[in-house]
Design a protein around this motif. Structure first.
Motif, PDB file in Angstrom:
ATOM      1  N   LEU A   1     -81.879  24.850  12.201  1.00 23.25           N
ATOM      2  CA  LEU A   1     -81.985  23.405  11.981  1.00 23.25           C
ATOM      3  C   LEU A   1     -82.009  22.649  13.303  1.00 23.25           C
ATOM      4  O   LEU A   1     -82.704  21.642  13.438  1.00 23.25           O
ATOM      5  CB  LEU A   1     -80.830  22.915  11.104  1.00 23.25           C
ATOM      6  N   TRP A   2     -81.268  23.132  14.277  1.00 16.88           N
ATOM      7  CA  TRP A   2     -81.255  22.532  15.610  1.00 16.88           C
ATOM      8  C   TRP A   2     -82.669  22.551  16.198  1.00 16.88           C
ATOM      9  O   TRP A   2     -83.134  21.601  16.808  1.00 16.88           O
ATOM     10  CB  TRP A   2     -80.297  23.309  16.478  1.00 16.88           C
ATOM     11  N   ILE A   3     -83.372  23.625  15.988  1.00 17.70           N
ATOM     12  CA  ILE A   3     -84.736  23.770  16.512  1.00 17.70           C
ATOM     13  C   ILE A   3     -85.725  22.935  15.706  1.00 17.70           C
ATOM     14  O   ILE A   3     -86.629  22.312  16.279  1.00 17.70           O
ATOM     15  CB  ILE A   3     -85.138  25.259  16.526  1.00 17.70           C
ATOM     16  N   LEU A   4     -85.569  22.911  14.390  1.00 15.89           N
ATOM     17  CA  LEU A   4     -86.567  22.270  13.526  1.00 15.89           C
ATOM     18  C   LEU A   4     -86.442  20.754  13.436  1.00 15.89           C
ATOM     19  O   LEU A   4     -87.459  20.063  13.281  1.00 15.89           O
ATOM     20  CB  LEU A   4     -86.480  22.851  12.111  1.00 15.89           C
ATOM     21  N   ILE A   5     -85.233  20.222  13.506  1.00 16.75           N
ATOM     22  CA  ILE A   5     -85.045  18.769  13.383  1.00 16.75           C
ATOM     23  C   ILE A   5     -85.354  18.121  14.730  1.00 16.75           C
ATOM     24  O   ILE A   5     -84.709  18.450  15.727  1.00 16.75           O
ATOM     25  CB  ILE A   5     -83.612  18.429  12.918  1.00 16.75           C
TER      26      ILE A   5
END
Length: 60
Positions: free
Chosen positions: A52-56
């Protein structure tokens, strides 16, 4: 509901919990506690948080 972006202010590690809390209109503290409980008791792996850190995206 607002868009899903990691805020510049109010984040502790990466802003994932803050982004999800703002998106769904929940208090940030509640989202952080929920994430910790899920990681400890429900087996939510840390890699989900990292993904999620990478995608958001970051707030501009």
């Amino acid at each position: 509901m607002s868009t899903l972006v990691r805020p510049r202010k109010g984040r502790i590690i990466a802003g994932v919990c803050a982004a999800l809390a703002h998106r769904f209109g929940w208090p940030v503290l509640l989202m952080r506690l929920l994430a910790i409980v899920l990681m400890v008791f429900a087996g939510l792996p840390l890699w989900v948080y990292i993904v999620l850190w990478i995608l958001i995206p970051k707030e501009k």
